[in-house]
Design an enzyme around this catalytic site. Structure first.
Site, mmCIF file in Angstrom:
data_model
loop_
_atom_site.group_PDB
_atom_site.id
_atom_site.type_symbol
_atom_site.label_atom_id
_atom_site.label_comp_id
_atom_site.label_asym_id
_atom_site.label_seq_id
_atom_site.Cartn_x
_atom_site.Cartn_y
_atom_site.Cartn_z
ATOM 1 N N HIS A 21 0.844 -1.190 0.000
ATOM 2 C CA HIS A 21 0.000 0.000 0.000
ATOM 3 C C HIS A 21 0.882 1.244 0.000
ATOM 4 O O HIS A 21 2.112 1.135 -0.071
ATOM 5 C CB HIS A 21 -1.004 -0.018 1.158
ATOM 6 C CG HIS A 21 -0.395 -0.127 2.525
ATOM 7 N ND1 HIS A 21 0.521 0.782 3.012
ATOM 8 C CD2 HIS A 21 -0.580 -1.033 3.517
ATOM 9 C CE1 HIS A 21 0.861 0.446 4.241
ATOM 10 N NE2 HIS A 21 0.216 -0.669 4.570
ATOM 11 N N HIS A 24 4.012 1.487 2.358
ATOM 12 C CA HIS A 24 5.249 0.815 1.931
ATOM 13 C C HIS A 24 5.936 1.636 0.839
ATOM 14 O O HIS A 24 7.157 1.819 0.847
ATOM 15 C CB HIS A 24 4.960 -0.582 1.367
ATOM 16 C CG HIS A 24 4.187 -1.483 2.294
ATOM 17 N ND1 HIS A 24 2.941 -1.974 1.986
ATOM 18 C CD2 HIS A 24 4.486 -1.961 3.524
ATOM 19 C CE1 HIS A 24 2.511 -2.729 2.975
ATOM 20 N NE2 HIS A 24 3.424 -2.732 3.932
ATOM 21 N N CYS A 130 2.345 -11.880 19.567
ATOM 22 C CA CYS A 130 1.375 -11.448 18.546
ATOM 23 C C CYS A 130 1.901 -11.892 17.188
ATOM 24 O O CYS A 130 2.969 -11.436 16.762
ATOM 25 C CB CYS A 130 1.164 -9.935 18.567
ATOM 26 S SG CYS A 130 0.159 -9.403 17.139
ATOM 27 N N CYS A 155 -3.754 -7.445 21.101
ATOM 28 C CA CYS A 155 -2.610 -6.633 20.682
ATOM 29 C C CYS A 155 -3.099 -5.220 20.371
ATOM 30 O O CYS A 155 -4.091 -5.050 19.657
ATOM 31 C CB CYS A 155 -1.976 -7.254 19.436
ATOM 32 S SG CYS A 155 -0.860 -6.127 18.569
ATOM 33 N N HIS A 158 -2.848 -4.715 16.389
ATOM 34 C CA HIS A 158 -3.692 -5.508 15.491
ATOM 35 C C HIS A 158 -5.118 -5.737 15.992
ATOM 36 O O HIS A 158 -5.945 -6.263 15.237
ATOM 37 C CB HIS A 158 -3.021 -6.855 15.200
ATOM 38 C CG HIS A 158 -1.824 -6.723 14.303
ATOM 39 N ND1 HIS A 158 -0.564 -6.463 14.788
ATOM 40 C CD2 HIS A 158 -1.706 -6.764 12.957
ATOM 41 C CE1 HIS A 158 0.275 -6.363 13.769
ATOM 42 N NE2 HIS A 158 -0.382 -6.530 12.653
ATOM 43 N N LYS A 305 -4.015 5.512 10.940
ATOM 44 C CA LYS A 305 -2.835 4.926 10.321
ATOM 45 C C LYS A 305 -3.313 3.989 9.221
ATOM 46 O O LYS A 305 -4.212 3.201 9.426
ATOM 47 C CB LYS A 305 -2.031 4.131 11.351
ATOM 48 C CG LYS A 305 -0.815 3.475 10.722
ATOM 49 C CD LYS A 305 -0.237 2.353 11.567
ATOM 50 C CE LYS A 305 0.721 1.539 10.712
ATOM 51 N NZ LYS A 305 1.010 0.231 11.236
ATOM 52 N N LYS A 308 -3.682 -2.520 6.275
ATOM 53 C CA LYS A 308 -4.663 -3.428 5.733
ATOM 54 C C LYS A 308 -5.710 -3.792 6.772
ATOM 55 O O LYS A 308 -6.895 -3.877 6.478
ATOM 56 C CB LYS A 308 -3.949 -4.695 5.252
ATOM 57 C CG LYS A 308 -4.625 -5.323 4.072
ATOM 58 C CD LYS A 308 -3.839 -6.518 3.582
ATOM 59 C CE LYS A 308 -3.753 -7.570 4.665
ATOM 60 N NZ LYS A 308 -3.390 -8.884 4.183
HETATM 61 O O1 ME8 Z 1 7.548 -4.662 9.847
HETATM 62 N N1 ME8 Z 1 2.660 4.876 6.975
HETATM 63 O O2 ME8 Z 1 7.286 -5.312 7.663
HETATM 64 P P1 ME8 Z 1 5.935 -4.587 7.235
HETATM 65 C C1 ME8 Z 1 3.952 4.884 6.685
HETATM 66 N N2 ME8 Z 1 8.949 -7.277 7.937
HETATM 67 N N3 ME8 Z 1 4.683 3.778 6.503
HETATM 68 C C2 ME8 Z 1 4.069 2.604 6.604
HETATM 69 C C3 ME8 Z 1 2.699 2.506 6.900
HETATM 70 C C4 ME8 Z 1 1.980 3.719 7.090
HETATM 71 N N4 ME8 Z 1 0.688 3.764 7.340
HETATM 72 N N5 ME8 Z 1 2.374 1.210 6.941
HETATM 73 C C5 ME8 Z 1 3.509 0.506 6.668
HETATM 74 C C6 ME8 Z 1 7.859 -5.349 8.865
HETATM 75 N N6 ME8 Z 1 4.538 1.350 6.456
HETATM 76 C C7 ME8 Z 1 9.061 -6.255 8.920
HETATM 77 C C8 ME8 Z 1 10.293 -5.411 8.708
HETATM 78 S S1 ME8 Z 1 12.953 -5.108 8.547
HETATM 79 C C9 ME8 Z 1 14.270 -5.997 9.032
HETATM 80 C C10 ME8 Z 1 11.599 -6.171 8.836
HETATM 81 C C11 ME8 Z 1 5.918 0.970 6.130
HETATM 82 O O3 ME8 Z 1 5.597 -5.202 5.924
HETATM 83 C C12 ME8 Z 1 6.908 1.487 7.164
HETATM 84 O O4 ME8 Z 1 8.177 1.541 6.564
HETATM 85 O O5 ME8 Z 1 4.939 -4.635 8.325
HETATM 86 C C13 ME8 Z 1 6.865 0.391 8.181
HETATM 87 O O6 ME8 Z 1 7.976 0.409 9.050
HETATM 88 C C14 ME8 Z 1 6.876 -0.825 7.292
HETATM 89 O O7 ME8 Z 1 6.024 -0.444 6.182
HETATM 90 C C15 ME8 Z 1 6.378 -2.104 7.939
HETATM 91 O O8 ME8 Z 1 6.374 -3.094 6.962
#
Ligand code: ME8
Length: 520
Positions: A21, A24, A130, A155, A158, A305, A308
Site C-alpha cells: 500500500h 510501503h 502477537c 494486541c 492488530h 494509520k 490493511k
Molecule cells: O515490519 N505509513 O514489515 P511490514 C507509513 N517485515 N509507513 C508505513 C505505513 C503507514 N501507514 N504502513 C507501513 C515489517 N509502512 C518487517 C520489517 S525489517 C528488518 C523487517 C511501512 O511489511 C513502514 O516503513 O509490516 C513500516 O515500518 C513498514 O512499512 C512495515 O512493513
C-alpha cells in the site's frame, strides 16, 4: 572493518504476504530519493530493499491458500513486491529475500558466531506473542478487546488476541548490552532520528533490557538454528540480518567492508527493533553499528494509520495510474515533513499537482522552451551583460542547491524540496517582471531578450538537475529538451548550477498535463 567509502541505504524488508500500500511505497520513495541524490553527487551508493518471508504469519497464510510457504512467497514477490518498485520508479541496487541462500547461510554463520562467543543460552519462554507483529509482548503492551474479542486481552496494534507461548527457546543475552547501547546513543546524537524517536528509545533502554528469545520450536518455517535443527530462528532476528547478508557478510569481505554500515529508513513502528535489538546484535558480533536509523511517521488516511487491518489501504497504482509516478514521489516527499505523520487526501494531492507541478514547474518549462523556439529559432542565446535581476537568479540557483544538499544530509527531504521550489517561484516571478514577450517586440531590446532567455534556460537546467532524484521521468524529458549533456541523473547535483548542454532546445510536451478524470 568499515572504510566508510559508500552511502549504503536500506528500506525495511516488507512482510511478503501483505498487499503493498502507499505506506510501503512511501518508505521506498524516501530511501530512493536519498539514494538518487547521493548517486548524483558521485558517491558510491547502494540502495537495498526486499521481502521478509519466514515466520508463523506467512506459514499460516500459505497453508490457508493450499501452497507451500516458499511457493506463496515466490508468487507474491513476482506479482506484488517487485511490481511495486516499478510503480513508484525505485532504482534499487539489490533486492534481498530472506529465503535467498546467501541470506540463510550467512545468517547461520552470524548466529553460530554469537553462540560460540557465549552470547546465546537455552531458556524457557513463557508469555504472550502477537503473530500479526511477530513480536513477544509484555502484559503492558496489551489492551482490552472490543466486539467479538470483548473480555480478552488483544494486541494494541492488530486488535486481535495474542497467543500464550510456553516453549524451550534459545535466548540472546541482550540485557548485557544496555550500558553499551546507552553510551553509543550518547556518543552519537544523530544515530536515532528524529529527536522524538531518539528520546523515546533512550528512555526505553534506560529501564534496562531483557534477554531476547531468538528461536521458535513449535513450527519449522524459518532458518534452522545451526547447532539445533529442531529450532528455527525468530523471524525478526532473521530479518534484521538481511542488511548485512545482502552486503556480503560471511561471503564477500571486500564488498562488506565497502558497504557496511548503512543508513536505515524505517517506519516508527519498527524503530526499536532497528535502534535497540539490531545494534545489540552487531555489538555482540563485534561489527560496526548502523550509521543512522531514521523512523519516519505514519501516513494517515481519514485520520487513521493506513494499514490493511484497518481497511484503508490504498494501492500505489491507484495514484500513479492517474497522476504518474513522479507525482506520487513529489507529493509524499513535499507534503509531509519527513519524520512526522502526514494525512493523505485525494483533494490535497490534486491541488498540489495542479498548483505546484502543472502550473509551477511544468508550465515554467513549457513557456521557457516555447519562447526560445519562437524568438530564437530554438537556439539558446549566449546572453549579454547581466543586470541585478539576472545575477539574483544565478545567486538563487547556487543558494538553493547548497540549502537542499545540506537538507539531504539531515534527511530533511521536505526542506530540500521547499528550497528547490524557491527557484521555481523566482523563475516564474522573473519572467513576469522581465516580460520577454514585450522585449521581443522591439529590435532594440534584442540583447536584453537574449539575456533574459539565457538566464531562464540556465535556471531551468539547474531545476532539472535538482529535481531529478524526485521526479526522474519529467526531468529526463526536460533535460532532453534543453539539450543537456548525458543523462540528467549523472549531472553533479551539489553543483547543479554548473550543468552543461548543447546549443539548442527541442519542443517539449506538457510535463504535467491537465487531468480531467475525477478521482477519489
Ligand atoms: O515490519 N505509513 O514489515 P511490514 C507509513 N517485515 N509507513 C508505513 C505505513 C503507514 N501507514 N504502513 C507501513 C515489517 N509502512 C518487517 C520489517 S525489517 C528488518 C523487517 C511501512 O511489511 C513502514 O516503513 O509490516 C513500516 O515500518 C513498514 O512499512 C512495515 O512493513
Amino acid at each position: 572493518m568499515s572504510d566508510g567509502s559508500s552511502f549504503y541505504i536500506t528500506t525495511p524488508i516488507f512482510y511478503v504476504n501483505d498487499v503493498p500500500h502507499i505506506g510501503h511505497a512511501y518508505t521506498e520513495v524516501a530511501a530512493d530519493v536519498l539514494a538518487r541524490w547521493h548517486r548524483q553527487r558521485g558517491e558510491d551508493t547502494w540502495l537495498l530493499t526486499g521481502t521478509d518471508e519466514h515466520g508463523q504469519k506467512i506459514l499460516r497464510t500459505a497453508t490457508a491458500n493450499g501452497v507451500t510457504p516458499k511457493e506463496w512467497a515466490d508468487r507474491l514477490v513476482e506479482t506484488a513486491w517487485k511490481p511495486l518498485l516499478k510503480t513508484v520508479d525505485i532504482r534499487n541496487d539489490d533486492f534481498i529475500r530472506t529465503t535467498d541462500v546467501r541470506h540463510e547461510e550467512n545468517a547461520q554463520k552470524f548466529l553460530q558466531h554469537l553462540f560460540d562467543a557465549g552470547h546465546i543460552y537455552t531458556g524457557e519462554y513463557e508469555g504472550f506473542y502477537c503473530v500479526g507483529c511477530e513480536e513477544y509482548k509484555q502484559p503492558g503492551d496489551l489492551v482490552a478487546g472490543a466486539g467479538e474479542y470483548t473480555g480478552q486481552q488483544v494486541c494494541a496494534i492488530h486488535s486481535i488476541p495474542v497467543e500464550l507461548l510456553h516453549e524451550k527457546n534459545y535466548f540472546f543475552r541482550m540485557s548485557t548490552f544496555t550500558d553499551q547501547l546507552l553510551a553509543m546513543y550518547e556518543a552519537n546524537p544523530t544515530f536515532i532520528q528524529p529527536e522524538s524517536a531518539r528520546n523515546e528509545v533512550i528512555s526505553f533502554v534506560k529501564q534496562g533490557l531483557s534477554d531476547l528469545s531468538i528461536s521458535r520450536s513449535s513450527f519449522d518455517w524459518g532458518i534452522k538454528v545451526p547447532w539445533d535443527d529442531s529450532h528455527v530462528v525468530y523471524v525478526w532476528f532473521d530479518a534484521l540480518l538481511n542488511y548485512i547478508t545482502a552486503a556480503g557478510y560471511g561471503q564477500d569481505d571486500e564488498k562488506f567492508s565497502r558497504l557496511w554500515p548503512a543508513t536505515h529508513i524505517v517506519g516508527k513502528d519498527i524503530l526499536r527493533f532497528h535502534a535497540v535489538i539490531w545494534p545489540a546484535m552487531l555489538l555482540a558480533a563485534g561489527l560496526p553499528v548502523p550509521t543512522q536509523v531514521f523512523g519516519h511517521g505514519w501516513l494517515l488516511v481519514g485520520g487513521e494509520k493506513m494499514s490493511k487491518s484497518k481497511l484503508t489501504g490504498i494501492a500505489p497504482n491507484q495514484i500513479t495510474d492517474v497522476f504518474g509516478s513522479d507525482t506520487f514521489r513529489y507529493y509524499f516527499m513535499r507534503a509531509i515533513s519527513f519524520g512526522q505523520d502526514g494525512s493523505f487526501s485525494w483533494e490535497d494531492l490534486s491541488a498540489r499537482y495542479q498548483s505546484e507541478l502543472a502550473n509551477g514547474f511544468g508550465n515554467l518549462a513549457s513557456r521557457v522552451i516555447a519562447m526560445v523556439v519562437r524568438y530564437c529559432d530554438g537556439e539558446i542565446p549566449a546572453g549579454g551583460t547581466p543586470r541585478d535581476a539576472d545575477t539574483a537568479i544565478r545567486d538563487t540557483e547556487i543558494r538553493v542547491t547548497k540549502t537542499a544538499d545540506a537538507a539531504i544530509d539531515r534527511l530533511a527531504l521536505h526542506e530540500a524540496l521547499a528550497a528547490v521550489w524557491e527557484l521555481v517561484d523566482e523563475l516564474n516571478g522573473y519572467i513576469t517582471t522581465q516580460e520577454p514577450w514585450a522585449l521581443a517586440k522591439n529590435p532594440d531590446d534584442r540583447e536584453r531578450l537574449e539575456t533574459v532567455l539565457h538566464t531562464v534556460v540556465r535556471g531551468l537546467g539547474t531545476l532539472a538537475v535538482l529535481l531529478s532524484p524526485v521526479t526522474p521521468q519529467a526531468t529526463a524529458t526536460l533535460w532532453a529538451a534543453l539539450g543537456g549533456t548525458g543523462d540528467v541523473q549523472d549531472a553533479q547535483i551539489d553543483r547543479a548550477w554548473e550543468w552543461t548542454g548543447g546549443s539548442h532546445v527541442s519542443p517539449l510536451a506538457a510535463l504535467f498535463p491537465r487531468i480531467e478524470a475525477a478521482v477519489g
